[in-house]
Design a protein around this motif. Structure first.
Motif: not given
Length: 455
Positions: A58, A318, A379
């Protein structure tokens, strides 16, 4: 095992060393740690290794190669296998048998596996790339052939897995069906996904140029396009296992063989779901059973929240995963409360029942689509754009408001108690007789064993 390891290195190159290293470290811990805490230590070690790799993926891998093939998928499956095996050993040797759940009793084993059995279980070639997850006891039964011979009673329930010349056993139709499902959704994915990319759900220009209703419809359809790739992977993995003879689960009430022991998805159950619980009951089924086995049945407090949070950690680091799974905890509770209060009002006539089913089907797919968009875009900034700028947080408001509004809705007076009791009795008999979904023949265990789907 050798073929599975070869397939792993062929598919992922030197990245597959992570899977091997995690497996070796956890086996050493399994052999050396005191049995009273072994399952906790092995689970922690396996999950820590996985989360560390997720964090590296990530935050350390450049964005332009973020979506290249990586080994986190196989590592996720092996983490499930290792941790479930450790818990099964603990249940068989240290656990209080009177306090074990049916699922724990089903999978408990009395002694640790040998090195050959352990690595064979982790690296059998049918599931080394994308799964599906299987449990050690089921795998060993497949290897020694007891999955198709009559087994002794487990938990007081006789298994219906006996094979005789009059029984049909071939997996041909099951494999053909699952391959057909995979091919259909593969075609759908490659045709529709480029036209309806999920990233537009958080694209400011797309949001400015389209009405709220169109964006709402687009959200639902784009999530269907995203589901398609999972339908392909789940169905293909299941078909490969069945083609090798793995996945036989006895016979149904009509004498037909069931090949659903390692099934991960029921597409018709998902697309026809009329509640979030029904939706989740048919999605990533084996992982849900794992969540139940290693988490939900073992912790004394905040069971649901901890299970959803573990699911988020297992998937990755995430922010989108955590937005999805933490909110899913509230959606699940809200839907459960709403069903208890509202459903009785729609059970008086057949037309009302049909209307309720259609309405709840539509609401389920709207809520689930809204819920999983962050799962696909991952995101933080894009997730916040979707929820605030695109959707105005509308379903968050609805879900949280329900906790304050539902308690004030009066309970419906039932006019059809006898009819309901009769209907429930019929359903119960059908469940016990047919028993199509269960790994060990026990009645209605899917409702108890499917991880994050708890009442």
């Amino acid at each position: 095992m050798t073929i599975g390891v070869s397939v792993g290195f062929f598919s992922f190159g030197m990245q597959f060393n992570h899977v091997v290293a995690q497996s070796v470290l956890c086996y050493i811990a399994m052999m050396l740690l005191p049995q009273s805490v072994m399952h906790i230590g092995v689970f922690g070690l396996a999950l820590t290794y996985l989360v560390t790799l997720h964090l590296y993926r990530a935050f350390m891998i450049p964005e332009d190669i973020l979506y290249s093939i990586d080994v986190s998928g196989p590592l996720m499956i092996v983490t499930e296998k290792i941790s479930s095996l450790a818990c099964s050993i603990y249940d068989g040797r240290q656990g209080n048998k009177d306090k074990l759940s049916d699922l724990q009793k089903r999978y408990m084993i009395s002694k640790p596996p040998s090195a050959l059995e352990y690595f064979s279980y982790l690296f059998y070639f049918q599931g080394v790339v994308v799964g599906p997850l299987s449990f050690y006891k089921d795998y060993i039964a497949y290897v020694d052939g007891t999955d198709i011979s009559k087994r002794p009673e487990e938990n007081g329930v006789q298994n219906n897995n006996v094979y005789s010349g009059s029984n049909k056993f071939s997996p041909f139709y099951a494999v053909t069906y699952k391959l057909s499902v995979a091919l259909f959704w593969m075609g759908f994915h490659f045709t529709m996904k480029p036209i309806f990319p999920e990233i537009l759900n958080c694209d400011p220009e797309f949001i400015r140029n389209n009405s709220f209703l169109y964006r709402f419809w687009y959200m639902i359809f784009s999530m269907l396009c995203c589901r398609a790739k999972y339908y392909v992977a789940f169905s293909l993995g299941d078909a490969i296992c069945n083609a090798s003879g793995f996945g036989f689960n006895g016979y149904d009430c009509k004498g037909q063989p069931k090949w659903n022991l390692v099934t991960n998805v029921n597409v018709l159950g998902i697309e026809g779901a009329t509640s979030p619980k029904m939706y989740l009951d048919n999605w990533n089924i084996q992982t849900a059973v794992w969540l139940r086995l290693v988490c939900y049945d073992r912790i004394p407090v905040m069971k649901k929240f901890a299970t959803f949070f573990l699911s988020a950690m297992w998937h990755g680091c995430y922010p989108g995963y955590y937005f999805t799974f933490i909110f899913a905890n509230f959606v699940s509770e809200s839907a459960r409360n709403a069903r208890k209060k509202i459903r009785p009002y729609f059970q008086r006539t057949r037309n009302l029942q049909v209307f309720y089913d259609v309405l709840t089907w539509l609401c389920t797919h709207i809520v689930i689509s809204y819920l999983v968009v962050p799962f696909t875009i991952l995101h933080l900034g894009q997730t916040l754009t979707f929820y605030t700028y695109n959707m105005y947080g509308c379903l968050h408001v609805v879900v949280f408001a329900s906790f304050f509004i539902l308690p004030f809705i009066p309970a419906a007076q039932s006019d059809n108690k006898n009819m309901s009791l009769k209907s429930n009795g019929t359903n119960s008999r059908h469940t016990v007789e047919c028993n199509n979904h269960l790994p060990d023949g026990t009645a209605n265990k899917s409702a108890k064993s499917n991880g994050i789907k708890m009442d």
